[in-house]
Design a protein around this motif. Structure first.
Motif, mmCIF file in Angstrom:
data_model
loop_
_atom_site.group_PDB
_atom_site.id
_atom_site.type_symbol
_atom_site.label_atom_id
_atom_site.label_comp_id
_atom_site.label_asym_id
_atom_site.label_seq_id
_atom_site.Cartn_x
_atom_site.Cartn_y
_atom_site.Cartn_z
ATOM 1 N N LEU A 552 -13.174 0.103 8.005
ATOM 2 C CA LEU A 552 -14.018 -1.025 7.585
ATOM 3 C C LEU A 552 -15.367 -0.537 7.079
ATOM 4 N N LEU A 553 -15.985 0.393 7.807
ATOM 5 C CA LEU A 553 -17.303 0.897 7.407
ATOM 6 C C LEU A 553 -17.231 1.694 6.108
ATOM 7 N N GLN A 554 -16.086 2.394 5.869
ATOM 8 C CA GLN A 554 -15.909 3.154 4.627
ATOM 9 C C GLN A 554 -15.370 2.281 3.494
ATOM 10 N N GLU A 555 -15.175 0.992 3.787
ATOM 11 C CA GLU A 555 -14.683 0.010 2.821
ATOM 12 C C GLU A 555 -13.318 0.409 2.253
ATOM 13 N N LYS A 556 -12.493 1.050 3.091
ATOM 14 C CA LYS A 556 -11.134 1.396 2.675
ATOM 15 C C LYS A 556 -10.183 0.211 2.832
ATOM 16 N N ILE A 557 -10.571 -0.779 3.635
ATOM 17 C CA ILE A 557 -9.769 -2.000 3.773
ATOM 18 C C ILE A 557 -10.675 -3.199 3.558
ATOM 19 N N GLY A 558 -10.076 -4.235 2.992
ATOM 20 C CA GLY A 558 -10.830 -5.451 2.712
ATOM 21 C C GLY A 558 -9.934 -6.667 2.800
ATOM 22 N N ARG A 559 -10.424 -7.799 2.346
ATOM 23 C CA ARG A 559 -9.708 -9.063 2.444
ATOM 24 C C ARG A 559 -8.347 -8.975 1.746
ATOM 25 N N ARG A 560 -7.350 -9.591 2.376
ATOM 26 C CA ARG A 560 -5.967 -9.703 1.899
ATOM 27 C C ARG A 560 -5.190 -8.383 1.976
ATOM 28 N N ASP A 561 -5.839 -7.304 2.509
ATOM 29 C CA ASP A 561 -5.101 -6.061 2.727
ATOM 30 C C ASP A 561 -4.228 -6.196 3.970
ATOM 31 N N VAL A 562 -3.181 -5.381 4.029
ATOM 32 C CA VAL A 562 -2.304 -5.333 5.199
ATOM 33 C C VAL A 562 -2.395 -3.933 5.803
ATOM 34 N N VAL A 563 -2.716 -3.884 7.095
ATOM 35 C CA VAL A 563 -2.834 -2.605 7.804
ATOM 36 C C VAL A 563 -1.625 -2.485 8.724
ATOM 37 N N ILE A 564 -0.911 -1.376 8.661
ATOM 38 C CA ILE A 564 0.310 -1.177 9.453
ATOM 39 C C ILE A 564 0.115 0.027 10.366
ATOM 40 N N LEU A 565 0.266 -0.205 11.694
ATOM 41 C CA LEU A 565 0.161 0.873 12.677
ATOM 42 C C LEU A 565 1.564 1.397 12.967
ATOM 43 N N GLU A 566 1.745 2.705 12.731
ATOM 44 C CA GLU A 566 3.054 3.330 12.892
ATOM 45 C C GLU A 566 2.992 4.401 13.988
ATOM 46 N N PRO A 567 4.149 4.893 14.451
ATOM 47 C CA PRO A 567 4.149 5.940 15.484
ATOM 48 C C PRO A 567 3.336 7.154 15.048
ATOM 49 N N GLY A 568 2.842 7.874 16.064
ATOM 50 C CA GLY A 568 2.030 9.051 15.774
ATOM 51 C C GLY A 568 0.587 8.694 15.471
ATOM 52 N N GLY A 569 0.221 7.451 15.688
ATOM 53 C CA GLY A 569 -1.145 7.014 15.406
ATOM 54 C C GLY A 569 -1.439 6.872 13.941
ATOM 55 N N LYS A 570 -0.393 6.870 13.099
ATOM 56 C CA LYS A 570 -0.592 6.781 11.651
ATOM 57 C C LYS A 570 -0.897 5.338 11.260
ATOM 58 N N ILE A 571 -1.923 5.152 10.432
ATOM 59 C CA ILE A 571 -2.295 3.828 9.946
ATOM 60 C C ILE A 571 -2.090 3.796 8.431
ATOM 61 N N ARG A 572 -1.193 2.931 7.998
ATOM 62 C CA ARG A 572 -0.891 2.800 6.567
ATOM 63 C C ARG A 572 -1.515 1.499 6.053
ATOM 64 N N ILE A 573 -2.073 1.572 4.841
ATOM 65 C CA ILE A 573 -2.758 0.411 4.266
ATOM 66 C C ILE A 573 -2.023 -0.031 3.007
ATOM 67 N N GLU A 574 -1.665 -1.285 2.952
ATOM 68 C CA GLU A 574 -1.093 -1.885 1.748
ATOM 69 C C GLU A 574 -2.173 -2.745 1.108
ATOM 70 N N LYS A 575 -2.703 -2.265 -0.007
ATOM 71 C CA LYS A 575 -3.803 -2.963 -0.665
ATOM 72 C C LYS A 575 -3.306 -4.260 -1.299
ATOM 73 N N ALA A 576 -4.166 -5.236 -1.280
ATOM 74 C CA ALA A 576 -3.824 -6.525 -1.884
ATOM 75 C C ALA A 576 -3.771 -6.393 -3.397
ATOM 76 N N LYS A 577 -2.848 -7.136 -3.984
ATOM 77 C CA LYS A 577 -2.748 -7.139 -5.446
ATOM 78 C C LYS A 577 -3.921 -7.901 -6.039
ATOM 79 N N LYS A 578 -4.469 -7.363 -7.097
ATOM 80 C CA LYS A 578 -5.590 -8.026 -7.754
ATOM 81 C C LYS A 578 -5.119 -9.285 -8.458
ATOM 82 N N LEU A 579 -5.921 -10.333 -8.304
ATOM 83 C CA LEU A 579 -5.556 -11.617 -8.931
ATOM 84 C C LEU A 579 -5.903 -11.598 -10.413
#
Length: 579
Positions: A552-579
């Motif tokens: 959040l502080l690095q602005e890597k995720i924002g509104r309408r993004d999807v954050v997925i927590l996976e095994p191994g502590g891996k966090i995957r980000i699916e960015k929202a499609k631009k309107l």
């Protein structure tokens, strides 16, 4: 004779009564009889002592009305009852000028010979002095004139103010008449009289049930104030509420009064509705939404809440007194928070005391106030401000025995008197004490497969006897043993904690998805039978919340993004499609 100077600083109550400006006085026959006996017996001055709101000034109005009707003893006939205003007397004047005003007033009273003086809040004269050394105290001036016997005085004071006057010259010149809070039937009559002008002003009508409900509920749920004043304020509010809701000529019911009391106090005082009845009957399921396992504790707490809501509990004790025993991190405090949210409507409706801070006898002063101080205690003031709450006593075994005696009185009588003499009402609290006493014994017995009932019996007969006296333990409605959490229960708690993180991100417009495998991995890392759910909380903070905070502080995720927590502590980000 005319008293023009006195009239500048006073109100002629008999004049108001003759013109019909004073409200009618209802009841108080016993107090009037006592006042008249004092006046006829030669002790010419009385002081009416009672808490604020009991109607001391109304008694003066009633005496003024009787003086106009000449329904008074001979000593009061053909006289005027004149109320001296202490604020007017001292307003804009130095102490010396106030003393001079008072002496001029007494000169006119003596010359007229027909004035009965009334002083509302006579303790307000104490401490107002003229000059420095050897100064003239206004209370002393009044006391000196009283001893000359040329006029009658009827004064009022609250108990603390009267205690300050006792033993002084003015206190010795006055005969005390106690004015208690009226009984229920008398209070209903007072409210019926007060309701007449309220009905005329708002063009609504009070049913008898509404008046009776105002007396009953204000007595129970507004303990820090007195009848009839608090009842009158309630019916004023109800009249405005009903007129705005249903218009003119509406009839005010008991349910309308209950709705206003519930709004003012945040207490569930209205009748149990069909929807609420269903919730109460399934209360265990609602509590288990936040508290995992601990079936015995949840059942006991749910039963206490149902008794309270159905009004089948002892009204002179707290709603329930519980002692929660068990290891750390098993849900003792969480259940207390859930009770506050479920019954009192807010998780913050809780007074929480860490009893490790009360390990010496002097700590009693912190709870109820230090003797000689005007400031109340931490506990009594907190309950006075919020009388409908959960009182949570953490680590009760660490408190000094004198502290336990304080809570012994609370659990038994539902009341506690502070250093100023005021009583705090504890009858609408749920008292929950927690303790880690016997933790090792509980864990060992659970591993052996011992039933909870036998564990509790041995705790009470062996472990707890060394810490608490039998009479203290007997005051609890339930002594509940919390079992260590199992791994499946820790997994359920993990999903609850993840749910709170999802809510926090949802408020920012971000979706958080967590796989089952990732949660199981968190549970493996955070499972510790000794410390319960607390290690899991730390693991989720370190592996999930800290990483999300950085994104959040690095602005890597924002509104309408999807954050997925996976095994191994891996966090995957699916960015929202631009309107």
């Amino acid at each position: 004779l005319a008293t023009p100077y006195l009239d500048r600083f006073s109100d002629d109550l008999t004049g108001y009564a003759r013109a019909g400006y004073l409200p009618p006085m209802v009841g108080r026959e016993q107090a009037l009889a006592q006042i008249f006996r004092v006046l006829e017996g030669g002790r010419k001055s009385v002081v009416l002592v009672g808490t604020g709101g009991v109607g001391k000034e109304m008694i003066l109005f009633g005496i003024a009305e009787r003086m106009v009707e000449e329904d008074v003893p001979k000593v009061l006939r053909e006289k005027r009852l004149v109320a001296l205003s202490v604020p007017k007397l001292i307003s804009g004047a130095t102490p010396a000028e106030a003393a001079e005003r008072l002496l001029k007033i007494f000169y006119e009273i003596r010359r007229a010979g027909s004035v009965v003086l009334a002083v509302h809040g006579i303790d307000g004269l104490r401490g107002i002095a003229a000059g420095g050394e050897g100064s003239i105290d206004l209370a002393g001036v009044l006391a000196e004139e009283l001893t000359k016997g040329y006029f009658l005085l009827m004064a009022t004071a609250r108990p603390p103010g009267w205690r300050a006057l006792e033993g002084t010259a003015l206190g010795n010149a006055l005969e005390k008449v106690e004015i208690p809070e009226p009984e229920v039937n008398e209070a209903i009559g007072m409210l019926q009289a007060a309701a007449l002008p309220i009905e005329a002003r708002h063009k609504v009508f009070f049913s008898y049930a509404a008046i009776a409900q105002a007396v009953a509920l204000s007595s129970r749920y507004l303990p820090d104030r007195a009848l009839p004043e608090k009842g009158i304020e309630i019916i004023r509010e109800v009249a405005e509420y009903v007129k705005g809701k249903r218009g003119a000529r509406a009839v005010i019911t008991a349910e309308d009064v209950a709705a206003i009391i519930a709004e003012k106090t945040h207490a569930p005082v209205a009748a149990v509705t069909e929807s609420e009845r269903a919730k109460l009957l399934n209360l265990e399921a609602r509590l288990h939404e936040r508290v995992i396992g601990q079936d015995e504790a949840v059942k006991a707490v749910a039963a206490a809440i149902r008794r309270a809501r159905a009004e089948l509990r002892e009204a002179k004790r707290p709603i329930a007194n519980f002692l929660f025993l068990g290891p750390t991190g098993v849900g003792k405090t969480e259940l207390a928070k859930t009770v506050a949210a479920t019954y009192f409507g807010d998780e913050e409706a809780m007074i929480r005391l860490d009893m490790s801070e009360y390990q010496d006898a002097a700590s009693v002063g912190r709870l109820i106030g230090v003797s000689g101080s005007s400031a109340g205690g931490l506990l009594t003031e907190a309950v006075r401000k919020r009388p409908f709450t959960v009182l949570l006593l953490d680590e009760i075994e660490k408190a000094h025995r004198d502290i336990l005696n304080v809570f012994l009185q609370v659990m038994d009588d539902g009341r506690l008197t502070d250093n100023t003499g005021r009583t705090a009402d504890f009858t609408n609290i749920i008292l929950i004490a927690t303790s880690n006493a016997g933790t090792q014994f509980i864990q060992d017995e659970i591993k052996k497969g011992a039933p909870v009932g036998s564990i509790r019996e041995r705790l009470m007969n062996e472990e707890l006897k060394a810490m608490f006296r039998p009479e203290f333990l007997n005051r609890f409605d339930g002594i509940i043993v919390f079992k260590p959490l199992t791994k499946p229960e820790i997994e359920q708690i993990a999903w609850l904690m993840i749910g709170k993180v999802q809510e926090q991100l949802a408020a920012k417009g971000i979706a958080l998805q967590v796989t089952d495998a990732a949660v199981r991995e968190l549970v493996e890392a955070g499972f510790d039978p000794t410390f319960g759910a607390r290690p899991l909380r730390r693991i989720i903070q370190e592996r999930v919340q800290d990483a999300l905070a950085n994104f959040l502080l690095q602005e890597k995720i924002g509104r309408r993004d999807v954050v997925i927590l996976e095994p191994g502590g891996k966090i995957r980000i699916e960015k929202a499609k631009k309107l």
